[in-house]
Design a protein around this motif. Structure first.
Motif, short mmCIF file in Angstrom:
data_model
loop_
_atom_site.label_atom_id
_atom_site.label_comp_id
_atom_site.label_asym_id
_atom_site.label_seq_id
_atom_site.Cartn_x
_atom_site.Cartn_y
_atom_site.Cartn_z
N TRP A 350 0.63 -1.41 0.03
CA TRP A 350 -0.03 0.03 0.01
C TRP A 350 0.84 1.15 -0.04
O TRP A 350 0.82 2.27 -0.64
CB TRP A 350 -0.96 -0.21 1.31
CG TRP A 350 -1.89 1.02 1.17
CD1 TRP A 350 -2.25 1.93 1.95
CD2 TRP A 350 -3.14 1.23 0.20
NE1 TRP A 350 -3.27 2.85 1.77
CE2 TRP A 350 -3.66 2.50 0.55
CE3 TRP A 350 -3.42 0.62 -1.16
CZ2 TRP A 350 -4.59 2.89 -0.12
CZ3 TRP A 350 -4.37 1.13 -1.90
CH2 TRP A 350 -5.23 2.29 -1.37
N LYS A 351 1.87 1.15 0.86
CA LYS A 351 2.88 2.11 0.62
C LYS A 351 3.52 2.55 -0.62
O LYS A 351 3.64 3.50 -1.32
CB LYS A 351 4.01 2.14 1.75
CG LYS A 351 3.76 2.31 3.16
CD LYS A 351 4.85 1.97 4.02
CE LYS A 351 4.78 2.43 5.38
NZ LYS A 351 5.98 1.99 6.38
N GLU A 352 3.69 1.43 -1.57
CA GLU A 352 4.20 1.67 -2.85
C GLU A 352 3.31 2.33 -3.82
O GLU A 352 3.72 2.96 -4.62
CB GLU A 352 4.75 0.14 -3.15
CG GLU A 352 6.11 -0.16 -2.50
CD GLU A 352 6.28 -1.78 -2.96
OE1 GLU A 352 5.40 -2.32 -3.55
OE2 GLU A 352 7.27 -2.32 -2.58
N HIS A 353 2.18 1.83 -3.55
CA HIS A 353 0.85 2.37 -4.15
C HIS A 353 0.79 3.67 -4.20
O HIS A 353 0.62 4.57 -4.93
CB HIS A 353 -0.34 1.44 -4.02
CG HIS A 353 -1.64 2.15 -4.65
ND1 HIS A 353 -1.67 2.63 -5.91
CD2 HIS A 353 -2.59 3.06 -3.89
CE1 HIS A 353 -2.98 3.09 -6.14
NE2 HIS A 353 -3.41 3.53 -4.84
N LEU A 354 0.82 4.29 -2.91
CA LEU A 354 0.45 5.66 -2.51
C LEU A 354 1.71 6.40 -3.03
O LEU A 354 1.67 7.56 -3.50
CB LEU A 354 0.70 5.68 -0.92
CG LEU A 354 -0.76 5.22 -0.17
CD1 LEU A 354 -0.66 5.45 1.33
CD2 LEU A 354 -2.10 5.72 -0.80
N ALA A 355 3.13 5.90 -2.92
CA ALA A 355 4.17 6.71 -3.25
C ALA A 355 3.96 6.83 -5.07
O ALA A 355 4.20 7.96 -5.40
CB ALA A 355 5.32 5.87 -3.14
N ALA A 358 1.52 9.59 -5.80
CA ALA A 358 1.94 10.74 -5.24
C ALA A 358 2.82 11.42 -6.41
O ALA A 358 2.81 12.63 -6.72
CB ALA A 358 2.81 10.66 -3.94
N GLU A 359 3.71 10.68 -7.02
CA GLU A 359 4.49 10.99 -7.92
C GLU A 359 3.72 11.35 -9.25
O GLU A 359 4.03 12.24 -10.10
CB GLU A 359 5.40 9.81 -8.65
CG GLU A 359 6.60 9.39 -7.46
CD GLU A 359 7.27 8.18 -8.07
OE1 GLU A 359 7.11 7.57 -9.09
OE2 GLU A 359 8.11 7.77 -7.15
N THR A 360 2.54 10.56 -9.67
CA THR A 360 1.70 11.24 -10.89
C THR A 360 0.80 12.22 -10.53
O THR A 360 0.07 12.65 -11.47
CB THR A 360 1.07 9.74 -11.47
OG1 THR A 360 0.21 9.20 -10.17
CG2 THR A 360 1.93 8.77 -11.87
N GLY A 361 0.87 12.47 -9.09
CA GLY A 361 -0.18 13.62 -8.72
C GLY A 361 -1.61 13.25 -8.91
O GLY A 361 -2.80 13.97 -8.70
N HIS A 362 -1.95 11.77 -8.66
CA HIS A 362 -3.33 11.22 -8.62
C HIS A 362 -3.49 11.03 -7.07
O HIS A 362 -2.90 10.73 -6.40
CB HIS A 362 -3.47 10.01 -9.42
CG HIS A 362 -3.33 10.10 -10.93
ND1 HIS A 362 -3.04 9.12 -11.72
CD2 HIS A 362 -3.57 11.19 -11.75
CE1 HIS A 362 -2.96 9.79 -12.86
NE2 HIS A 362 -3.10 10.75 -12.88
N ALA A 363 -5.13 11.20 -6.94
CA ALA A 363 -5.31 10.94 -5.32
C ALA A 363 -5.70 9.24 -5.31
O ALA A 363 -5.87 8.47 -6.34
CB ALA A 363 -6.76 11.32 -5.13
N ALA A 364 -5.08 8.57 -4.13
CA ALA A 364 -5.18 7.31 -3.79
C ALA A 364 -6.58 6.84 -4.04
O ALA A 364 -7.29 7.60 -3.60
CB ALA A 364 -4.42 6.92 -2.63
N ALA A 365 -6.80 5.65 -4.84
CA ALA A 365 -8.26 5.17 -4.92
C ALA A 365 -8.55 4.57 -3.74
O ALA A 365 -7.75 3.66 -3.14
CB ALA A 365 -8.18 4.22 -6.14
#
Length: 365
Positions: A350-355, A358-365
């Motif tokens: 989940w941390k990897e997904h959030l990172a 954040a890099e692409t500027g999208h909100a976490a689903a």
């Protein structure tokens, strides 16, 4: 920090491993089972949810499956409230029609326009495997790279009998994973005895997978045990794996299962179990049940044995969810070290997904 008094912390605020695991979502860049094929009739639409994201799954009149985000671009009504007309999904409010790519393909009234405006909503890749409908809720460019787990035993001629069984439980997905691979809860199943006298013999984390094994007595129930050929099979040992985001087990290469979890939100999950057996024997006789009869036997087993057994797990994890919500700040006490291994993988993914988000500027689903 914006949360109700004494409510469990969200992922960013969580301090302990358990707290983070109980707040984590699942990486959307995998294929997720979302429904049984038999539950979606041709010409119908249903709502499915992946981690708080509502999706309209519809089946056309000719039986093809498609999925789009569950909102009409016009007034944002859920498209699952509408109907399927031929190969299009029709909004219940103004009758806007959407094709399989999420594009508006029809409007009852164009109000003087010469053509339909170029309007679309997101669509999702869909596959059908093992009697289940699968969605890829993440980056669609990655859908071809990821694979639905291969289960050769239940494919093609000579396949083993398998009848999916699913249910929704009011518990976080990490609690479900903890439950199915932590054999220290044999007491819960003392009536059915799917396993007992379990001793953890090995576990290790390799990449995103946690492999483990137990020396244990498998399939010793008063009724279920009569169908297992204990004289021929080694039912005193079982291998399991949390193969993120899936889970499986294997007893002597003849008794197997896969579990596919659909994370709905922090306190709701849907589970899809595939139990499959190379063969079972006729009780009290050294004779195998004929292959042609195995599907019927599995249907009865799901109803009278496996279903009630899994219902015990459902009740337990739902009670655990309520207990966690009341006592989330109590010390985490685990006797089985594999539980922490599962949770570390869940949190890291989940941390990897959030990172990435954040890099692409999208909100976490």
């Amino acid at each position: 920090m914006n949360m109700a008094i004494n409510a469990p912390p969200d992922f960013a605020e969580a301090g302990s491993l358990r707290q983070k695991a109980r707040a984590a979502g699942m990486d959307p860049n995998y294929w997720y089972a979302v429904e049984e094929v038999r539950n979606v009739k041709p010409g119908s639409v249903v709502e499915v949810v992946f981690w708080k994201r509502s999706i309209a799954l519809f089946r056309t009149a000719d039986g093809e499956f498609y999925a789009v985000e569950n909102r009409c671009a016009h007034r944002q009504l859920k498209l699952s409230l509408g109907q399927v007309k031929g190969c299009r999904l029709v909004c219940a409010y103004h009758g806007w029609e959407y094709d399989e790519k999420g594009r508006v393909a029809g409007m009852p009234d164009l109000f003087g326009r010469e053509k339909i405006p170029d309007i679309s909503i997101r669509s999702y890749p869909v596959q059908i495997r093992y009697g289940l409908v699968w969605l890829f809720p993440g980056n669609p460019e990655l859908a071809q790279q990821r694979r639905i787990p291969e289960i050769p035993e239940i494919q093609g001629p000579g396949r083993w009998a398998c009848v999916p069984i699913s249910f929704t439980c009011s518990a976080h997905h990490s609690m479900v994973i903890d439950n199915v691979s932590d054999f220290s809860h044999a007491y819960l199943h003392r009536k059915y005895r799917p396993f007992d006298e379990a001793a953890l013999s090995h576990f290790e984390t390799i990449g995103d997978d946690v492999h483990l094994s137990y020396n244990t007595r498998v399939g010793r129930g008063r009724i279920s045990g009569l169908f297992v050929d204990h004289d021929r099979l080694n039912t005193n040992f079982i291998k399991l794996c949390y193969q993120y985001p899936y889970q499986w087990s294997n007893t002597d290469d003849e008794i197997k299962h896969w579990l596919f979890v659909l994370p709905i939100d922090e306190r709701t999950s849907r589970t899809f179990f595939l139990f499959y057996f190379k063969s079972l024997k006729i009780p009290l006789l050294p004779i195998r049940i004929p292959r042609f009869a195995m599907t019927a036997v599995m249907q009865l087993s799901n109803r009278w044995l496996i279903g009630p057994l899994l219902d015990q797990d459902r009740v337990a994890v739902e009670a655990e969810q309520l207990g966690y919500e009341q006592h989330w700040d109590a010390p985490a006490i685990e006797v089985n070290p594999v539980v922490s291994a599962f949770q570390r993988v869940t949190v890291r993914k989940w941390k990897e997904h959030l990172a990435r988000e954040a890099e692409t500027g999208h909100a976490a689903a």
